[in-house]
Design a protein around this motif. Structure first.
Motif, PDB file in Angstrom:
ATOM      1  N   LEU A 120       0.771  -1.240   0.000  1.00 47.92           N
ATOM      2  CA  LEU A 120       0.000   0.000   0.000  1.00 47.92           C
ATOM      3  C   LEU A 120       0.807   1.297   0.000  1.00 47.92           C
ATOM      4  O   LEU A 120       0.406   2.253  -0.645  1.00 47.92           O
ATOM      5  N   SER A 121       1.883   1.402   0.737  1.00 44.68           N
ATOM      6  CA  SER A 121       2.643   2.654   0.802  1.00 44.68           C
ATOM      7  C   SER A 121       4.112   2.349   1.038  1.00 44.68           C
ATOM      8  O   SER A 121       4.456   1.323   1.627  1.00 44.68           O
ATOM      9  N   ALA A 162       9.376   6.469  13.013  1.00 50.32           N
ATOM     10  CA  ALA A 162       7.999   6.945  13.150  1.00 50.32           C
ATOM     11  C   ALA A 162       7.943   8.392  12.670  1.00 50.32           C
ATOM     12  O   ALA A 162       8.424   9.294  13.346  1.00 50.32           O
ATOM     13  N   ARG A 163       7.408   8.589  11.481  1.00 50.42           N
ATOM     14  CA  ARG A 163       7.293   9.942  10.932  1.00 50.42           C
ATOM     15  C   ARG A 163       6.186   9.979   9.883  1.00 50.42           C
ATOM     16  O   ARG A 163       5.720   8.944   9.420  1.00 50.42           O
ATOM     17  N   MET A 164       5.831  11.172   9.484  1.00 47.70           N
ATOM     18  CA  MET A 164       4.725  11.385   8.550  1.00 47.70           C
ATOM     19  C   MET A 164       5.154  11.290   7.089  1.00 47.70           C
ATOM     20  O   MET A 164       4.322  11.099   6.210  1.00 47.70           O
ATOM     21  N   ALA A 165       6.457  11.457   6.820  1.00 48.01           N
ATOM     22  CA  ALA A 165       6.941  11.454   5.438  1.00 48.01           C
ATOM     23  C   ALA A 165       8.394  11.009   5.419  1.00 48.01           C
ATOM     24  O   ALA A 165       9.085  11.051   6.437  1.00 48.01           O
ATOM     25  N   LYS A 172      10.144  15.507  -0.325  1.00 46.36           N
ATOM     26  CA  LYS A 172       9.329  14.980   0.765  1.00 46.36           C
ATOM     27  C   LYS A 172       8.228  14.096   0.180  1.00 46.36           C
ATOM     28  O   LYS A 172       7.487  14.522  -0.705  1.00 46.36           O
ATOM     29  N   ARG A 173       8.140  12.882   0.682  1.00 51.36           N
ATOM     30  CA  ARG A 173       7.152  11.927   0.194  1.00 51.36           C
ATOM     31  C   ARG A 173       6.265  11.506   1.362  1.00 51.36           C
ATOM     32  O   ARG A 173       6.685  10.718   2.213  1.00 51.36           O
ATOM     33  N   PRO A 174       5.042  12.035   1.444  1.00 56.84           N
ATOM     34  CA  PRO A 174       4.151  11.700   2.553  1.00 56.84           C
ATOM     35  C   PRO A 174       3.848  10.199   2.587  1.00 56.84           C
ATOM     36  O   PRO A 174       3.710   9.560   1.545  1.00 56.84           O
TER      37      PRO A 174
END
Length: 190
Positions: A120-121, A162-165, A172-174
């Motif tokens: 998925l990501s 642990a981060r948002m991007a 920067k890749r969310p």
């Protein structure tokens, strides 16, 4: 972002499953019951790993892996360095901002190879050599398989910050929802 080199014994296979298979695997997981015992949601198949005791006990057997995992398991056995059918799988769900701290998969619990399929990501996985402190990183793309064996399995920790991007090629890749499916074989004592 991808490391110039990976730890010895690490094998990275992009596009191990198709986009259709990825959707089917995620859907199969989402029909099951996610446990919320950790900061992230998890599901155990085959054997339940006890996070507090850091063990897999004889009474932790949940049954054979479900049939919907058979195609992936057969590919692990026949088409990769994993080389055998796994008997345990843990699915971990990571939402943006979630990760997993540096660790080596339980040595007395699991056999010499660990395989992780990303769905998925994308996200960055970091490796650190336990003795020298050497570091490297790898961008785990959706549908890719990472196999850890030998030094990569035992001498290096791995973690997902642990981060948002993540920063990929200076951009920067969310992150979005990511599911990892970690395949292993449980070591059973006599």
């Amino acid at each position: 972002m991808n490391a110039i080199h990976l730890p010895q014994g690490a094998t990275y296979l992009p596009d191990f499953v198709t986009a259709k298979e990825e959707c089917e695997l995620a859907a199969a997981l989402d029909t099951g019951e996610w446990s919320v015992e950790l900061k992230r949601r998890v599901q155990h198949f085959g054997w339940r790993y006890d996070y507090r005791a850091r063990a897999v006990t004889a009474d932790a057997f949940l049954g054979a892996l479900p049939d919907w995992l058979s195609p992936v398991c057969a590919r692990l056995e026949g088409e990769t360095t994993f080389g055998r059918l796994p008997d345990q799988m843990i699915a971990n769900e990571y939402l943006p901002g979630q990760g997993i701290s540096a660790h080596v998969d339980c040595v007395p619990c699991f056999a010499d190879k660990v395989a992780s399929l990303s769905l998925l990501s994308a996200c960055e996985m970091r490796f650190r050599h336990r003795a020298s402190g050497e570091k490297c990183a790898l961008l785990l793309e959706p549908r890719a398989l990472l196999i850890l064996a030998g030094a990569a399995r035992y001498d290096w920790t791995h973690e997902i910050p642990a981060r948002m991007a993540d920063i990929v090629d200076g951009e920067k890749r969310p992150r979005a929802r990511r599911v990892s499916m970690t395949f292993r074989n449980v070591l059973r004592s006599g």
